[in-house]
Design a protein around this motif. Structure first.
Motif, short mmCIF file in Angstrom:
data_model
loop_
_atom_site.label_atom_id
_atom_site.label_comp_id
_atom_site.label_asym_id
_atom_site.label_seq_id
_atom_site.Cartn_x
_atom_site.Cartn_y
_atom_site.Cartn_z
N TYR A 160 0.85 -1.19 0.00
CA TYR A 160 0.00 0.00 0.00
C TYR A 160 0.89 1.24 0.00
CZ TYR A 160 -3.83 -3.21 1.01
OH TYR A 160 -4.75 -4.23 0.92
N ALA A 161 1.47 1.54 -1.15
CA ALA A 161 2.46 2.61 -1.27
C ALA A 161 1.88 3.99 -0.98
CB ALA A 161 3.07 2.59 -2.67
N PHE A 162 0.57 4.17 -1.18
CA PHE A 162 -0.03 5.48 -0.96
C PHE A 162 -0.05 5.88 0.52
CE2 PHE A 162 -1.01 5.00 -5.27
CZ PHE A 162 -1.54 6.17 -5.79
N THR A 163 0.25 4.93 1.41
CA THR A 163 0.33 5.26 2.84
C THR A 163 1.70 5.83 3.21
OG1 THR A 163 1.10 3.03 3.45
CG2 THR A 163 -1.29 3.40 3.40
N LEU A 164 2.69 5.67 2.34
CA LEU A 164 4.06 6.09 2.68
C LEU A 164 4.18 7.59 2.96
CD1 LEU A 164 6.00 3.84 0.12
CD2 LEU A 164 5.85 3.51 2.60
N PRO A 165 3.69 8.48 2.04
CA PRO A 165 3.80 9.91 2.35
C PRO A 165 2.99 10.32 3.58
CG PRO A 165 2.50 9.56 0.34
CD PRO A 165 3.13 8.25 0.70
N LEU A 166 1.89 9.63 3.85
CA LEU A 166 1.08 9.94 5.03
C LEU A 166 1.90 9.74 6.30
CD1 LEU A 166 -1.72 10.51 6.35
CD2 LEU A 166 -2.10 8.03 6.29
N PHE A 167 2.55 8.59 6.43
CA PHE A 167 3.32 8.30 7.64
C PHE A 167 4.62 9.09 7.69
CE2 PHE A 167 0.34 4.89 8.08
CZ PHE A 167 0.34 4.58 9.43
N LEU A 218 5.46 8.76 -7.60
CA LEU A 218 5.70 9.85 -6.65
C LEU A 218 5.59 9.36 -5.21
CD1 LEU A 218 3.79 12.89 -8.24
CD2 LEU A 218 6.26 12.46 -8.21
N VAL A 219 4.51 8.62 -4.90
CA VAL A 219 4.33 8.17 -3.51
C VAL A 219 5.37 7.12 -3.14
CG1 VAL A 219 1.87 8.73 -3.50
CG2 VAL A 219 2.58 6.43 -4.15
N GLY A 220 5.74 6.27 -4.09
CA GLY A 220 6.73 5.25 -3.81
C GLY A 220 8.11 5.84 -3.54
N SER A 221 8.42 6.95 -4.20
CA SER A 221 9.73 7.58 -4.03
C SER A 221 9.90 8.20 -2.64
CB SER A 221 9.94 8.65 -5.10
OG SER A 221 9.02 9.71 -4.96
N CYS A 222 8.81 8.26 -1.85
CA CYS A 222 8.91 8.77 -0.48
C CYS A 222 9.61 7.78 0.45
CB CYS A 222 7.51 9.06 0.07
SG CYS A 222 6.61 10.36 -0.78
N SER A 223 9.71 6.55 0.04
CA SER A 223 10.27 5.50 0.90
C SER A 223 11.76 5.72 1.13
CB SER A 223 10.02 4.13 0.28
OG SER A 223 10.32 3.10 1.19
N ASP A 224 12.18 5.60 2.39
CA ASP A 224 13.61 5.74 2.73
C ASP A 224 14.37 4.45 2.41
OD1 ASP A 224 13.37 8.38 3.93
OD2 ASP A 224 12.27 7.37 5.53
N VAL A 225 13.68 3.34 2.50
CA VAL A 225 14.26 2.03 2.18
C VAL A 225 13.25 1.23 1.38
CG1 VAL A 225 14.97 -0.20 3.15
CG2 VAL A 225 15.80 1.91 4.18
N VAL A 226 13.69 0.65 0.27
CA VAL A 226 12.81 -0.16 -0.57
C VAL A 226 13.41 -1.55 -0.72
CG1 VAL A 226 11.67 -0.41 -2.80
CG2 VAL A 226 12.06 1.88 -1.85
#
Length: 492
Positions: free
Chosen positions: A178-185, A246-254
């Motif tokens: 659920y990548a769209f939760t990444l920028p939220l958190f 865009l939302v996926g690129s918010c991740s610090d670690v993938v």
């Protein structure tokens, strides 16, 4: 005269829109500033809330590590990743507090933990806090008959909001896609965020299916047959892919589970600097005690399939190919054949799918040769694999395929789909010897099954040995090392 009047009206209309441009720009700017202020206020409130409920041990504040896994009580490969990840983290960071956001409100936390032991033989050494979410229905695909990807993604944001309001972690890991939760958190919750991607929500292969107007489980026939609808859906997919990137690129670690997933995530998220392949943990060691000898065929050959009863797993192809095999073998004298489909049902949609598959077996006249085993225990799974001659897998572009690895470790000859992770990472030659077989069509599967059954006992045994030797790189131990190395950045 009429032309002059038309020109004047067009000029007046353009002047009107021009007069609105700067006021509109100012209003948009003010709204953006207000949004930023509101988000800052919410973030400040959440940080205060986190500090008020934070716990300490030996005078040191404990780190809260949370996993977003709404279906943690299911029995698929994604759930095995979750439990192995928790086990690895608890081993290295025993002082941390561990949280799972789950939508399994009909069971208790203790029942969920007992299910992990029963299904995966995994027992955690330290407690886990479960945050039960009431709005899991927002990510159910059945809720969105149209624009499913967008609906589920926006639904996941609302579900993530519910999770964040109940417990604010220091480290947030999306372990279910659920990548769209990444920028939220990250931006509202102030968390360090990571993601384990089993399967990209959208892929370049999905774009190709729509572009080429091919019918598939995610591209209905009425759309593929209509050029205008296909163009519209392609635009929708491209826009969605852009936002997903865009939302996926918010991740610090993938972390991704295969070479196939890696290629798609790098193409969409463009985060080469923090992306690593972490193969899913497969309980290879547990299957190694199964004697590696030619299966007894006095009572017939057993064919098994392991995988959740989801539409993309394409169990329909398995049953049709098996029926075709039985039809071709009807005139020959051979041991009896039985197909056993083993998998988990997450919800009523999956249960309905099983009923439809049973009906298909009856329509094809093979119901006496096809069995369904739903949500069985780990010991039962192991017993079936120990008796099976062939392991079937039919999902197109499967991201990885833990069930495939388990079949190979147990000494079952695998027949997988010629695409995705099975083709690139698993069913590949080992020391110059074949480890299994690949197919694509109904006819291809039927012919390859017949070929495997026609091999000599010695040849089948050789393939089993090679396959078992090749899967050591997918063990729990290898996963633990790779996973901890990847998430270290989040816990520094």
């Amino acid at each position: 005269m009429a032309a002059d009047t038309g020109s004047w009206r067009l000029y007046a209309l353009l002047r009107f829109f021009y007069s609105l441009f700067f006021p509109g720009l100012i209003i948009c700017g003010v709204l953006c500033v207000c949004l930023v202020i509101v988000l800052w206020i919410i973030r400040t409130h959440l940080q205060r809330k986190k500090k008020s409920v934070s716990t300490s041990k030996n005078g040191k504040e404990q780190t809260v590590i949370a996993f977003f896994h709404p279906y943690c009580n299911a029995g698929g490969g994604g759930e095995r990743v979750l439990w192995c990840a928790l086990k690895a983290l608890q081993k290295k960071y025993p002082e941390a507090v561990y949280v799972i956001y789950t939508g399994d409100v009909n069971v208790s936390g203790q029942q969920i933990l007992e299910g992990a032991v029963r299904r995966f033989n995994i027992k955690l050494a330290h407690p886990v806090e479960f945050v039960f979410l009431r709005k899991r229905y927002l990510v159910e695909d059945s809720r969105y008959p149209h624009f499913t990807l967008l609906g589920q993604s926006l639904g996941s944001v609302l579900l993530g909001w519910e999770a964040l309001m109940q417990r604010v972690p220091d480290v947030y890991i999306d372990s279910m896609g659920y990548a769209f939760t990444l920028p939220l958190f990250k931006y509202v919750g102030g968390c360090r965020v990571g993601s384990y991607v089993h399967y990209p929500t959208i892929s370049t292969d999905m774009l190709s299916v729509v572009k080429n107007q091919n019918t598939g489980f995610n591209n209905a026939a009425f759309i593929s047959r209509n050029a205008l609808l296909s163009k519209a859906k392609l635009i929708y997919y491209y826009l969605f892919a852009f936002i997903y990137g865009l939302v996926g690129s918010c991740s610090d670690v993938v972390m991704v589970n295969s070479s196939w997933t890696l290629n798609h995530i790098l193409s969409l998220w463009k985060v080469d600097h923090c992306t690593n392949i972490v193969y899913p943990p497969c309980d290879v060691q547990t299957f190694l005690d199964i004697p590696l000898h030619e299966k007894k065929v006095t009572s017939g050959h057993l064919l098994v399939s392991i995988g959740q009863f989801r539409p993309e797993k394409n169990h329909t192809l398995q049953i049709k190919a098996f029926a075709k095999l039985l039809k071709e073998k009807a005139t020959e004298s051979h041991p009896s054949l039985k197909l056993v489909l083993i998998g988990g049902c997450r919800n009523k949609d999956d249960e309905l799918r099983v009923c439809q598959l049973r009906k298909l077996s009856e329509n094809l006249g093979v119901q006496e040769n096809v069995e369904f085993k739903i949500n069985i225990s780990f010991d039962e799974l192991k017993n079936y694999l120990s008796e099976a001659t062939i392991g079937l897998h039919t999902m197109w572009n499967e991201h990885f395929g833990i069930g495939i690895v388990e079949c190979m470790a147990a000494g079952t000859i695998i027949l997988a789909h010629n695409s995705g992770g099975p083709k690139l990472d698993i069913v590949i030659p080992h020391e110059g010897q074949i480890t299994g077989f690949l197919a694509e069509s109904e006819e291809g599967y039927a012919k390859t099954m017949a070929h495997i059954l026609s091999l000599s006992a010695e040849k089948r045994l050789q393939i089993r040995r090679t396959a078992r030797a090749s899967v050591s790189r997918f063990s729990d131990q290898e996963f633990e090392v790779s996973f901890l190395s990847s998430v270290e950045k989040l816990l520094m």
